[in-house]
Design a protein around this motif. Structure first.
Motif, PDB file in Angstrom:
ATOM      1  N   VAL A 636      39.925  28.785  32.743  1.00 27.94           N
ATOM      2  CA  VAL A 636      39.481  28.438  34.093  1.00 27.94           C
ATOM      3  C   VAL A 636      39.244  29.727  34.877  1.00 27.94           C
ATOM      4  O   VAL A 636      40.112  30.593  34.945  1.00 27.94           O
ATOM      5  CB  VAL A 636      40.529  27.565  34.807  1.00 27.94           C
ATOM      6  CG1 VAL A 636      40.092  27.270  36.232  1.00 27.94           C
ATOM      7  CG2 VAL A 636      40.754  26.271  34.033  1.00 27.94           C
ATOM      8  N   GLN A 637      38.070  29.851  35.450  1.00 29.56           N
ATOM      9  CA  GLN A 637      37.728  30.992  36.275  1.00 29.56           C
ATOM     10  C   GLN A 637      37.931  30.587  37.742  1.00 29.56           C
ATOM     11  O   GLN A 637      37.470  29.530  38.157  1.00 29.56           O
ATOM     12  CB  GLN A 637      36.284  31.428  36.038  1.00 29.56           C
ATOM     13  CG  GLN A 637      35.858  31.463  34.571  1.00 29.56           C
ATOM     14  CD  GLN A 637      36.628  32.485  33.742  1.00 29.56           C
ATOM     15  OE1 GLN A 637      37.193  33.435  34.273  1.00 29.56           O
ATOM     16  NE2 GLN A 637      36.644  32.300  32.424  1.00 29.56           N
ATOM     17  N   LYS A 638      38.602  31.419  38.520  1.00 30.34           N
ATOM     18  CA  LYS A 638      38.945  31.040  39.888  1.00 30.34           C
ATOM     19  C   LYS A 638      38.428  32.065  40.884  1.00 30.34           C
ATOM     20  O   LYS A 638      38.415  33.263  40.613  1.00 30.34           O
ATOM     21  CB  LYS A 638      40.469  30.916  40.049  1.00 30.34           C
ATOM     22  CG  LYS A 638      41.112  29.827  39.198  1.00 30.34           C
ATOM     23  CD  LYS A 638      42.616  29.788  39.457  1.00 30.34           C
ATOM     24  CE  LYS A 638      43.291  28.707  38.630  1.00 30.34           C
ATOM     25  NZ  LYS A 638      44.762  28.656  38.878  1.00 30.34           N
ATOM     26  N   TRP A 639      38.001  31.561  42.036  1.00 29.94           N
ATOM     27  CA  TRP A 639      37.697  32.434  43.163  1.00 29.94           C
ATOM     28  C   TRP A 639      38.121  31.737  44.453  1.00 29.94           C
ATOM     29  O   TRP A 639      38.192  30.513  44.531  1.00 29.94           O
ATOM     30  CB  TRP A 639      36.217  32.801  43.220  1.00 29.94           C
ATOM     31  CG  TRP A 639      35.272  31.651  43.447  1.00 29.94           C
ATOM     32  CD1 TRP A 639      34.644  30.900  42.503  1.00 29.94           C
ATOM     33  CD2 TRP A 639      34.870  31.113  44.718  1.00 29.94           C
ATOM     34  NE1 TRP A 639      33.882  29.930  43.082  1.00 29.94           N
ATOM     35  CE2 TRP A 639      34.000  30.041  44.448  1.00 29.94           C
ATOM     36  CE3 TRP A 639      35.165  31.422  46.036  1.00 29.94           C
ATOM     37  CZ2 TRP A 639      33.417  29.278  45.469  1.00 29.94           C
ATOM     38  CZ3 TRP A 639      34.586  30.674  47.060  1.00 29.94           C
ATOM     39  CH2 TRP A 639      33.715  29.633  46.763  1.00 29.94           C
ATOM     40  N   SER A 640      38.428  32.524  45.479  1.00 25.55           N
ATOM     41  CA  SER A 640      38.785  31.973  46.780  1.00 25.55           C
ATOM     42  C   SER A 640      38.445  33.001  47.854  1.00 25.55           C
ATOM     43  O   SER A 640      38.278  34.187  47.568  1.00 25.55           O
ATOM     44  CB  SER A 640      40.277  31.605  46.835  1.00 25.55           C
ATOM     45  OG  SER A 640      41.083  32.756  46.663  1.00 25.55           O
ATOM     46  N   ASN A 657      33.564  27.827  39.607  1.00 24.63           N
ATOM     47  CA  ASN A 657      32.273  28.128  39.001  1.00 24.63           C
ATOM     48  C   ASN A 657      31.713  29.397  39.624  1.00 24.63           C
ATOM     49  O   ASN A 657      31.290  29.399  40.777  1.00 24.63           O
ATOM     50  CB  ASN A 657      31.312  26.951  39.224  1.00 24.63           C
ATOM     51  CG  ASN A 657      29.987  27.135  38.498  1.00 24.63           C
ATOM     52  OD1 ASN A 657      29.721  28.188  37.923  1.00 24.63           O
ATOM     53  ND2 ASN A 657      29.164  26.113  38.520  1.00 24.63           N
ATOM     54  N   ILE A 658      31.713  30.476  38.887  1.00 26.68           N
ATOM     55  CA  ILE A 658      31.220  31.735  39.460  1.00 26.68           C
ATOM     56  C   ILE A 658      29.713  31.893  39.257  1.00 26.68           C
ATOM     57  O   ILE A 658      29.138  32.884  39.682  1.00 26.68           O
ATOM     58  CB  ILE A 658      31.965  32.952  38.881  1.00 26.68           C
ATOM     59  CG1 ILE A 658      31.607  33.179  37.418  1.00 26.68           C
ATOM     60  CG2 ILE A 658      33.463  32.826  39.051  1.00 26.68           C
ATOM     61  CD1 ILE A 658      32.001  34.554  36.942  1.00 26.68           C
ATOM     62  N   PHE A 680      38.608  36.717  46.569  1.00 27.46           N
ATOM     63  CA  PHE A 680      39.534  36.982  45.470  1.00 27.46           C
ATOM     64  C   PHE A 680      39.001  36.342  44.191  1.00 27.46           C
ATOM     65  O   PHE A 680      38.592  35.173  44.195  1.00 27.46           O
ATOM     66  CB  PHE A 680      40.916  36.406  45.787  1.00 27.46           C
ATOM     67  CG  PHE A 680      41.557  37.014  47.003  1.00 27.46           C
ATOM     68  CD1 PHE A 680      42.503  38.014  46.871  1.00 27.46           C
ATOM     69  CD2 PHE A 680      41.216  36.596  48.284  1.00 27.46           C
ATOM     70  CE1 PHE A 680      43.096  38.580  47.987  1.00 27.46           C
ATOM     71  CE2 PHE A 680      41.800  37.155  49.403  1.00 27.46           C
ATOM     72  CZ  PHE A 680      42.745  38.160  49.252  1.00 27.46           C
ATOM     73  N   PHE A 681      39.039  37.087  43.103  1.00 22.06           N
ATOM     74  CA  PHE A 681      38.560  36.589  41.821  1.00 22.06           C
ATOM     75  C   PHE A 681      39.651  36.751  40.767  1.00 22.06           C
ATOM     76  O   PHE A 681      40.327  37.777  40.707  1.00 22.06           O
ATOM     77  CB  PHE A 681      37.306  37.353  41.375  1.00 22.06           C
ATOM     78  CG  PHE A 681      36.123  37.137  42.278  1.00 22.06           C
ATOM     79  CD1 PHE A 681      35.240  36.095  42.049  1.00 22.06           C
ATOM     80  CD2 PHE A 681      35.907  37.966  43.376  1.00 22.06           C
ATOM     81  CE1 PHE A 681      34.162  35.892  42.878  1.00 22.06           C
ATOM     82  CE2 PHE A 681      34.833  37.772  44.212  1.00 22.06           C
ATOM     83  CZ  PHE A 681      33.952  36.728  43.964  1.00 22.06           C
ATOM     84  N   HIS A 682      39.811  35.695  39.970  1.00 23.01           N
ATOM     85  CA  HIS A 682      40.717  35.733  38.819  1.00 23.01           C
ATOM     86  C   HIS A 682      39.922  35.208  37.633  1.00 23.01           C
ATOM     87  O   HIS A 682      39.766  34.006  37.452  1.00 23.01           O
ATOM     88  CB  HIS A 682      41.962  34.878  39.066  1.00 23.01           C
ATOM     89  CG  HIS A 682      42.957  34.961  37.953  1.00 23.01           C
ATOM     90  ND1 HIS A 682      44.098  34.196  37.910  1.00 23.01           N
ATOM     91  CD2 HIS A 682      42.990  35.738  36.833  1.00 23.01           C
ATOM     92  CE1 HIS A 682      44.785  34.479  36.818  1.00 23.01           C
ATOM     93  NE2 HIS A 682      44.123  35.410  36.144  1.00 23.01           N
ATOM     94  N   LEU A 683      39.382  36.142  36.849  1.00 20.63           N
ATOM     95  CA  LEU A 683      38.508  35.799  35.736  1.00 20.63           C
ATOM     96  C   LEU A 683      39.173  36.148  34.410  1.00 20.63           C
ATOM     97  O   LEU A 683      39.980  37.082  34.339  1.00 20.63           O
ATOM     98  CB  LEU A 683      37.176  36.557  35.848  1.00 20.63           C
ATOM     99  CG  LEU A 683      36.451  36.502  37.197  1.00 20.63           C
ATOM    100  CD1 LEU A 683      35.150  37.292  37.124  1.00 20.63           C
ATOM    101  CD2 LEU A 683      36.191  35.066  37.633  1.00 20.63           C
ATOM    102  N   VAL A 684      38.835  35.381  33.399  1.00 20.20           N
ATOM    103  CA  VAL A 684      39.281  35.694  32.036  1.00 20.20           C
ATOM    104  C   VAL A 684      38.032  36.031  31.240  1.00 20.20           C
ATOM    105  O   VAL A 684      37.200  35.165  30.938  1.00 20.20           O
ATOM    106  CB  VAL A 684      40.034  34.513  31.389  1.00 20.20           C
ATOM    107  CG1 VAL A 684      40.506  34.907  29.992  1.00 20.20           C
ATOM    108  CG2 VAL A 684      41.235  34.114  32.249  1.00 20.20           C
ATOM    109  N   THR A 685      37.890  37.308  30.920  1.00 20.80           N
ATOM    110  CA  THR A 685      36.717  37.783  30.191  1.00 20.80           C
ATOM    111  C   THR A 685      37.127  38.242  28.789  1.00 20.80           C
ATOM    112  O   THR A 685      38.287  38.575  28.538  1.00 20.80           O
ATOM    113  CB  THR A 685      36.052  38.947  30.942  1.00 20.80           C
ATOM    114  OG1 THR A 685      36.998  40.031  31.046  1.00 20.80           O
ATOM    115  CG2 THR A 685      35.636  38.519  32.341  1.00 20.80           C
TER     116      THR A 685
END
Length: 732
Positions: A636-640, A657-658, A680-685
């Motif tokens: 799950v990719q998160k932004w806020s 959804n980025i 704020f971004f929390h991505l798993v790449t």
């Protein structure tokens, strides 16, 4: 009925109007595309290579393309109407036939969002919500717009108010999902909820098959998010769902608790509107902890347990949360955070899965074994059409059944969606119960049974379920709605959601939600009357002041709390709006944002200069992953977004959804210095060799200056490689 399907069973409605609507509900399997899912599943069970089997099935289906959308329909989340012949040509299209009252339709929205996150419009998938209304109130576009905003639906939605597309596609119930190929050719239809994995598998193979055929286009569609218009709401509340009240020991002060549903938080107030505590960060999520970091997801019903504890039905987290006002701690006491399908219960705490709790109330009983007072939290479990109980103490109840503290169990309702009264609680049937009120001296609980548009009574002595007002004598008729005062079933309501019992009389107040009214019920005669209260818009919750002189109403679509003063006969006299004073907010959002951003790398974009009087800023992000880096599709990719000023309004504030981050911010002035808008971004790449979690902040500095424009658009092109992040600004 609001979903004909439950536990994969079909329930036909014997009503002239509905028989016409569902004139082909019983048909031969070969006559309807609706059975293709079963056919395809049969093929897959015999297959050794399921991908090949699905692609061969897609190649073999020969259903005629569905007719295009009519001209003149109203659309949401797009800037112009969509058509198969134009915008949707070359796309795999998933039609979601829904009606916004339906809990089962709500349940599949997270599934659709996950699919959209994995398969973008440019990849070739377009999800289109086809709103085909059950209730008259739901046919109005302004109400559909509010629902699209409330449930954070970001894909295109059309108001199919005459159910033309419903009939063209041979649909029979809510929810129904129809997958179409790039020429609007039907592929597979699925009914009810719980098909996420099947849908993912079908869509993946459909896109692969049609891309091999060079029939998929990567063009965009004209998206325009409906949530952006929320910035014009001049209220700190967003779709408040429920409200509860409490007094202290000497009856000198009354407090209120409001589920600020659209803002994913709880507000604890004085009855003059002064904010005492904000509970929850405002981000949609599922997190216990202190009041500042805790997260909720569209909370609804709440109830005080004394003056220091509040229990909350955290609806879209499928959980019950306990708020400790003294220690400022949020704790989950039931639910896993995921939708369950348990119709019995019996487990404790966070192990027991539940489904869409919508309201709660507390019943104080005398234990049959030790004669001590025990507390039971009653739960309107809308998702399974039942009434549940969470035992807060070790308790012996019906038929000497023992329940240990923390046990959560279904106590009434078969789980079938129906309006069935019965002397045996588990043989009775409810239809999306959404509001509760307890009558302690009568040992009865009153239930707002929203989908049968009725008020029901559950005896807490023997479990007998009876009608109070509304609905129909036929338990399968869930279309007996209207707006009529009267007695028992001659009275008619429309999808009511809230109930509250007067303290000094056998009078029940009802928020008759889709009639936009408040009503008063005499529970001794089972008779309902309309109160003279104007200007409501889908009120969802109501509570009574301790002296029976006021009603506090969560006026959901007006984004406010209304106060209705009552005379000695409990009739409405005047109506005012509760003015909220947020200046006592104990937490400065700018300090929270600074604290959060200090923990992760921060990347500054160029300063934007905006009018000293404020204005509107549109912020868009385009991500480009380079040097072998890509997003992990299984994570799950998160932004806020965090605002430095509580008077600012941002929509949306978070997402998963980025590929389509499109933010509108309404900023206020004047300001004397810079303010920062932190994303704020929390991505798993991942690369081909390893995964790299990336947490970072992109900061947009703002400078307020006389003579600067009041409307701006900033496009941030963000290039991400395994080692660094580069921001390229473009200001329009």
């Amino acid at each position: 009925m609001c979903t004909c399907f439950l536990r994969n069973s079909v329930y036909k409605i014997e009503n002239n109007l509905i028989v016409r609507m569902f004139s082909r509900i019983i048909m031969d399997e070969d006559d309807s595309i609706g059975y293709s899912h079963q056919k395809l599943q049969s093929l897959l069970q015999l297959s050794n290579n399921k991908d090949v089997t699905v692609k061969n099935y897609i190649k073999s289906v020969t259903y005629h393309p569905v007719k295009d959308f009519q001209n003149g329909l109203e659309w949401f989340n797009v800037s112009e109407p969509l058509f198969f012949s134009k915008h949707l040509k070359g796309k795999v299209v998933l039609l979601d036939f829904f009606t916004y009252c339906c809990i089962n339709c709500m349940h599949i929205l997270p599934d659709l969002k996950d699919l959209e996150n994995e398969f973008s419009v440019e990849d070739g998938l377009v999800v289109v919500g086809v709103h085909s209304a059950k209730f008259e109130n739901e046919k109005k576009s302004k109400n559909i717009l509010a629902a699209v905003q409330r449930y954070n639906i970001t894909h295109p939605v059309v108001n199919d108010h005459q159910m033309t597309m419903w009939e063209n596609c041979d649909v029979h119930c809510w929810p129904t999902l129809l997958l179409l190929g790039p020429n609007a050719n039907p592929l597979v239809m699925l009914t009810g909820e719980g098909h996420k994995e099947h849908l993912h598998f079908y869509i993946k193979n459909a896109l692969e098959y049609y891309k091999d055929q060079q029939k998929i286009s990567n063009h965009k569609i004209p998206l325009k998010l409906a949530c952006h218009s929320l910035i014009d709401i001049n209220s700190p509340l967003l779709f408040p769902g429920k409200i509860a009240s409490c007094i202290n020991e000497d009856v000198s002060l009354e407090h209120l608790a409001v589920s600020d549903t659209g803002n994913h938080r709880i507000l604890f107030l004085k009855n003059d509107g002064t904010l005492l505590k904000q509970i929850g960060s405002g981000n949609a999520g599922f997190k216990d902890g202190n009041f500042q970091i805790a997260e909720f997801n569209a909370p609804q019903g709440l109830v005080f347990d004394g003056k220091d504890v509040i229990f909350v039905a955290d609806t879209e987290n499928h959980a019950i949360r306990k708020l400790d006002l003294q220690n400022e701690i949020v704790k989950t006491v039931a639910g896993t955070g995921f939708q369950g399908n348990d119709y019995k219960g019996g487990r404790k705490g966070k192990v027991q899965e539940i489904s869409s709790p919508w309201d709660v109330c507390i019943y104080n009983i005398t234990d049959e074994k030790d004669s001590k007072q025990k507390k039971v939290l009653m739960i309107a479990m809308a998702g399974t059409h039942q009434i549940w109980a969470l035992f807060l103490d070790d308790t012996v109840w019906w038929k000497n059944q023992s329940y240990s503290a923390g046990t959560c169990v279904a106590i009434a309702g078969s789980g079938r969606e129906e309006n069935r009264n019965n002397q045996y609680p588990h043989a009775a049937g409810f239809a999306q119960p959404s509001g509760l009120a307890i009558h302690s001296s009568n040992k009865e609980i009153y239930i707002a049974d929203s989908e049968s548009s009725s008020i029901r009574r559950l005896s807490l002595l023997d479990g007998k379920v009876t009608c109070v007002v509304g609905g129909d004598k036929n338990p399968n008729n869930l279309f007996a709605f209207g707006d009529k005062d009267g007695k028992l079933q001659e009275a008619k309501l429309q999808h009511l959601l809230g109930l509250a019992l007067a303290n000094k009389a056998d009078i029940l107040f009802a928020a008759d939600t889709y009639n936009h009214k408040l009503k008063r019920v005499d529970i001794t005669t089972n008779t309902i009357y309309t109160l003279s209260v104007a200007g409501l818009n889908e009120p969802g919750g109501v509570t009574v002041s301790f002296d029976d002189k006021k009603l506090y109403v969560a006026d959901t679509n007006n984004h406010c709390i209304k106060i209705v003063t009552l005379d000695d006969k409990l009739s409405a006299v005047t109506t005012t709006t509760l003015e909220l004073n947020m200046s006592q907010h104990p937490l400065k959002l700018s300090e929270l944002a600074a604290a959060m951003s200090s923990k992760v790398p921060t990347y500054n974009s160029k300063t934007i200069t905006i009018s000293e009087k404020g204005g509107k800023l549109k912020l868009k992000f385009n991500f480009n992953f380079v040097k072998g880096l890509k997003l992990n599709p299984e994570s799950v990719q998160k932004w806020s977004v965090k605002s430095p000023n509580k008077r600012w309004f941002i929509a949306p504030t978070s997402g998963n959804n980025i590929n389509n981050i499109d933010i509108i911010c309404k900023v206020s002035g004047p300001h004397l210095d810079k303010d920062n808008l932190d994303c704020f971004f929390h991505l798993v790449t991942c690369t081909d060799e390893f995964c790299i979690p990336k947490k970072f902040v992109i900061r947009q500095p703002l400078l307020f200056q006389e003579g600067a424009p009041s409307t701006l658009e900033s496009i941030l092109n963000v290039e991400v490689d395994p080692l660094q992040i580069l921001i390229i600004d473009k200001l329009n």
